[in-house]
Design a protein around this motif. Structure first.
Motif, mmCIF file in Angstrom:
data_model
loop_
_atom_site.group_PDB
_atom_site.id
_atom_site.type_symbol
_atom_site.label_atom_id
_atom_site.label_comp_id
_atom_site.label_asym_id
_atom_site.label_seq_id
_atom_site.Cartn_x
_atom_site.Cartn_y
_atom_site.Cartn_z
ATOM 1 N N VAL A 1 0.893 -1.279 -0.057
ATOM 2 C CA VAL A 1 -0.039 -0.079 0.042
ATOM 3 C C VAL A 1 0.647 1.321 0.082
ATOM 4 O O VAL A 1 0.141 2.159 0.018
ATOM 5 C CB VAL A 1 -0.938 0.156 1.242
ATOM 6 C CG1 VAL A 1 -1.868 -1.110 1.154
ATOM 7 C CG2 VAL A 1 -0.215 0.160 2.398
ATOM 8 N N ALA B 1 -0.074 3.375 -2.882
ATOM 9 C CA ALA B 1 -1.368 3.806 -3.007
ATOM 10 C C ALA B 1 -1.631 5.254 -2.755
ATOM 11 O O ALA B 1 -0.837 5.843 -2.069
ATOM 12 C CB ALA B 1 -2.240 3.010 -1.931
ATOM 13 N N THR C 1 -3.466 8.856 -1.384
ATOM 14 C CA THR C 1 -4.016 9.279 -0.450
ATOM 15 C C THR C 1 -4.269 10.817 -0.412
ATOM 16 O O THR C 1 -3.356 11.626 -1.262
ATOM 17 C CB THR C 1 -3.664 9.013 1.002
ATOM 18 O OG1 THR C 1 -4.404 9.495 2.212
ATOM 19 C CG2 THR C 1 -2.199 9.618 1.319
ATOM 20 N N GLU D 1 -3.966 -0.719 5.829
ATOM 21 C CA GLU D 1 -3.980 -1.872 5.338
ATOM 22 C C GLU D 1 -4.905 -2.011 4.004
ATOM 23 O O GLU D 1 -5.748 -0.988 3.903
ATOM 24 C CB GLU D 1 -4.393 -2.869 6.218
ATOM 25 C CG GLU D 1 -5.973 -2.655 6.916
ATOM 26 C CD GLU D 1 -6.218 -3.888 7.742
ATOM 27 O OE1 GLU D 1 -5.633 -4.980 7.867
ATOM 28 O OE2 GLU D 1 -7.151 -3.497 8.539
ATOM 29 N N ALA D 2 -4.704 -2.710 3.091
ATOM 30 C CA ALA D 2 -5.661 -3.036 2.104
ATOM 31 C C ALA D 2 -6.726 -4.045 2.398
ATOM 32 O O ALA D 2 -6.440 -5.227 3.061
ATOM 33 C CB ALA D 2 -4.947 -3.566 0.809
ATOM 34 N N LEU E 1 -8.953 0.898 0.808
ATOM 35 C CA LEU E 1 -7.647 0.985 1.772
ATOM 36 C C LEU E 1 -8.263 1.624 3.000
ATOM 37 O O LEU E 1 -9.371 2.573 2.997
ATOM 38 C CB LEU E 1 -6.939 2.165 1.197
ATOM 39 C CG LEU E 1 -5.752 2.562 1.884
ATOM 40 C CD1 LEU E 1 -4.534 1.502 1.751
ATOM 41 C CD2 LEU E 1 -5.086 3.969 1.298
ATOM 42 N N LEU F 1 -8.978 1.620 -3.017
ATOM 43 C CA LEU F 1 -7.618 1.643 -3.126
ATOM 44 C C LEU F 1 -7.200 1.705 -4.443
ATOM 45 O O LEU F 1 -7.435 1.067 -5.475
ATOM 46 C CB LEU F 1 -7.300 -0.016 -2.758
ATOM 47 C CG LEU F 1 -5.816 -0.425 -2.946
ATOM 48 C CD1 LEU F 1 -4.774 0.396 -2.128
ATOM 49 C CD2 LEU F 1 -5.733 -1.975 -2.648
ATOM 50 N N TYR G 1 -3.835 3.006 -6.598
ATOM 51 C CA TYR G 1 -2.198 2.949 -7.077
ATOM 52 C C TYR G 1 -1.855 4.180 -7.929
ATOM 53 O O TYR G 1 -2.420 4.651 -8.908
ATOM 54 C CB TYR G 1 -1.476 1.866 -7.538
ATOM 55 C CG TYR G 1 -1.673 0.733 -6.405
ATOM 56 C CD1 TYR G 1 -0.858 0.659 -5.171
ATOM 57 C CD2 TYR G 1 -2.714 -0.409 -6.451
ATOM 58 C CE1 TYR G 1 -1.113 -0.460 -4.348
ATOM 59 C CE2 TYR G 1 -2.769 -1.238 -5.293
ATOM 60 C CZ TYR G 1 -1.962 -1.314 -4.445
ATOM 61 O OH TYR G 1 -2.095 -2.341 -3.239
#
Length: 251
Positions: free
Chosen positions: A143, A146, A148, A179-180, A185, A243, A245
């Motif tokens: 993650v 990922a 945010t 965590e995923a 997420l 989630l 990326y």
């Protein structure tokens, strides 16, 4: 019996009707795409406005005078004690934190980038709180890239200090877990010494409300949530959103 003129008109209608229908469908398709584009641009502008509001809140509320002066006094005490290496590290960390506060102007960053600035903030707070403060950060390797919202995790961490650790005596324990969960997420920030001055909804504070609004703009049609809960021994804030990326956005 049809006349030549009526038959010709009938043939013309039969030929033109499909063409008119096709042009009408094409017009509706282009119009719909245009509406979607305008809506997307509107959301992007609104998201940028909310980001600027978040930056304003960070600069004018989270970096409060008492935090700034307490940090400077802690750094000054290191200088008086001639703890040179700690002093240099503290100044570098504080400079990095301020640089992030003033220069972050993108609509999203990676978890890895956000955590690097959160660590700078926690290192500064460690100078102030010394052995009283303990913190733990756990983030699954997959993650790290990922995306945010800028200031999302940092806002939750700063709320723990603003509404809890700076108001109450006792051990200050902070845990950050990322965590995923399938397509989502989950970011969880838990602190000992329950918070004061925050309600159980995302509208209970400027920080949480801003996070909720920005998530709505960034993921308008996806499931997401911002929740805060209190118990006699802790306060926990959980933020869940899709989630995505960074590499996916480049493609």
């Amino acid at each position: 019996m049809l006349t030549i003129e009526a038959f010709s008109l009938y043939i013309m209608i039969c030929v033109l009707a499909p063409l008119i229908g096709a042009f009408t469908l094409l017009f509706l398709f282009v119009f719909e795409k245009r509406i979607d584009l305008i809506e997307k641009e509107k959301n992007e502008i609104a998201l940028e406005n909310e980001l600027q509001k978040a930056r304003y809140n960070q600069l004018n509320q989270e970096i409060q005078p008492h935090f700034f002066f307490n940090t400077m006094n802690s750094i000054l005490s290191l200088a008086r004690l001639e703890r040179k290496q700690e002093l240099i590290h503290s100044i570098e960390t504080f400079s990095k934190l301020l640089k992030h506060k003033y220069k972050t102007n993108t609509t999203f960053i990676t978890i890895e980038e956000e955590l690097s600035y959160v660590l700078s903030y926690l290192e500064i707070q460690k100078i102030r709180f010394r052995d009283r403060l303990e913190y733990q950060i756990t983030a699954e390797p997959d993650v790290q890239q990922a995306i945010t919202l800028p200031f999302l995790i940092q806002t939750l961490v700063e709320n723990a200090f603003k509404h809890s650790f700076e108001k109450k005596a006792g051990k200050a324990e902070l845990a950050i877990h990322i965590e995923a969960e399938g397509p989502a997420l989950r970011i969880t920030v838990t602190n000992s010494l329950p918070n004061e001055g925050e309600s159980d909804s995302a509208d209970g504070g400027i920080g949480l409300s801003n996070i909720s609004k920005r998530l709505d703009l960034l993921f308008p049609d996806e499931e997401k949530s911002v929740g805060i809960s209190h118990s006699p021994h802790r306060t926990k804030v959980e933020v869940v959103f899709p989630l995505v990326y960074k590499s996916d956005l480049k493609e």
